[in-house]
Design a protein around this motif. Structure first.
Motif, PDB file in Angstrom:
ATOM      1  N   ALA A 125       0.845  -1.193   0.000  1.00 53.54           N
ATOM      2  CA  ALA A 125       0.000   0.000   0.000  1.00 53.54           C
ATOM      3  C   ALA A 125       0.880   1.241   0.000  1.00 53.54           C
ATOM      4  N   VAL A 126       0.516   2.198  -0.818  1.00 57.34           N
ATOM      5  CA  VAL A 126       1.259   3.446  -0.908  1.00 57.34           C
ATOM      6  C   VAL A 126       0.518   4.501  -0.110  1.00 57.34           C
ATOM      7  N   LYS A 127       1.239   5.141   0.805  1.00 56.04           N
ATOM      8  CA  LYS A 127       0.634   6.180   1.631  1.00 56.04           C
ATOM      9  C   LYS A 127       0.323   7.395   0.759  1.00 56.04           C
ATOM     10  N   PRO A 128      -0.927   7.876   0.770  1.00 51.21           N
ATOM     11  CA  PRO A 128      -1.243   9.040  -0.063  1.00 51.21           C
ATOM     12  C   PRO A 128      -0.512  10.282   0.430  1.00 51.21           C
ATOM     13  N   ARG A 129      -0.034  11.069  -0.515  1.00 53.69           N
ATOM     14  CA  ARG A 129       0.677  12.287  -0.178  1.00 53.69           C
ATOM     15  C   ARG A 129      -0.196  13.486  -0.498  1.00 53.69           C
ATOM     16  N   LYS A 130       0.058  14.573   0.210  1.00 50.60           N
ATOM     17  CA  LYS A 130      -0.663  15.808  -0.089  1.00 50.60           C
ATOM     18  C   LYS A 130      -0.205  16.334  -1.439  1.00 50.60           C
ATOM     19  N   ALA A 131      -1.168  16.845  -2.190  1.00 53.41           N
ATOM     20  CA  ALA A 131      -0.828  17.429  -3.478  1.00 53.41           C
ATOM     21  C   ALA A 131      -0.153  18.777  -3.238  1.00 53.41           C
TER      22      ALA A 131
END
Length: 78
Positions: A18-24
Motif C-alpha cells: 500500500a502506498v501512503k497518499p501524499r498531499k498534493a
C-alpha cells in the motif's frame, strides 16, 4: 485464452504494498493582475474579503431607506 495468455503465462498474484497518499503540492497563487489596453499586466488587484460585515442600526436604517426609495415603496415602516 487470448493472445496475451497464450504468448506468456500469467505469473503468481502478488499483493502490491500500500502506498501512503501524499498531499498534493499546489502551485503558489499568483496575484491577480489588471491588464492595460495592450494586454500587459499593470497592477495587482487586492483580493476580495470573504468575511461578514456587521453593520450598526443606523447603517441598517439608512440601507433600508435607500432600498425603499429605489424600489418606490410607500413611506413609513416596513
Amino acid at each position: 485464452m487470448n493472445a496475451f495468455t497464450t504468448a506468456r503465462p500469467r505469473g503468481p498474484d502478488v499483493a502490491a504494498p500500500a502506498v501512503k497518499p501524499r498531499k498534493a503540492e499546489h502551485a503558489p497563487r499568483l496575484p491577480v493582475r489588471a491588464l492595460d489596453v495592450n494586454g500587459r499586466p499593470v497592477v495587482s488587484i487586492a483580493p476580495r474579503g470573504t468575511y461578514f460585515h456587521f453593520i450598526s442600526a443606523v447603517e441598517s436604517a439608512a440601507q433600508h431607506e435607500k432600498r425603499r426609495k429605489i424600489q418606490g415603496g410607500a413611506p413609513g415602516g416596513r
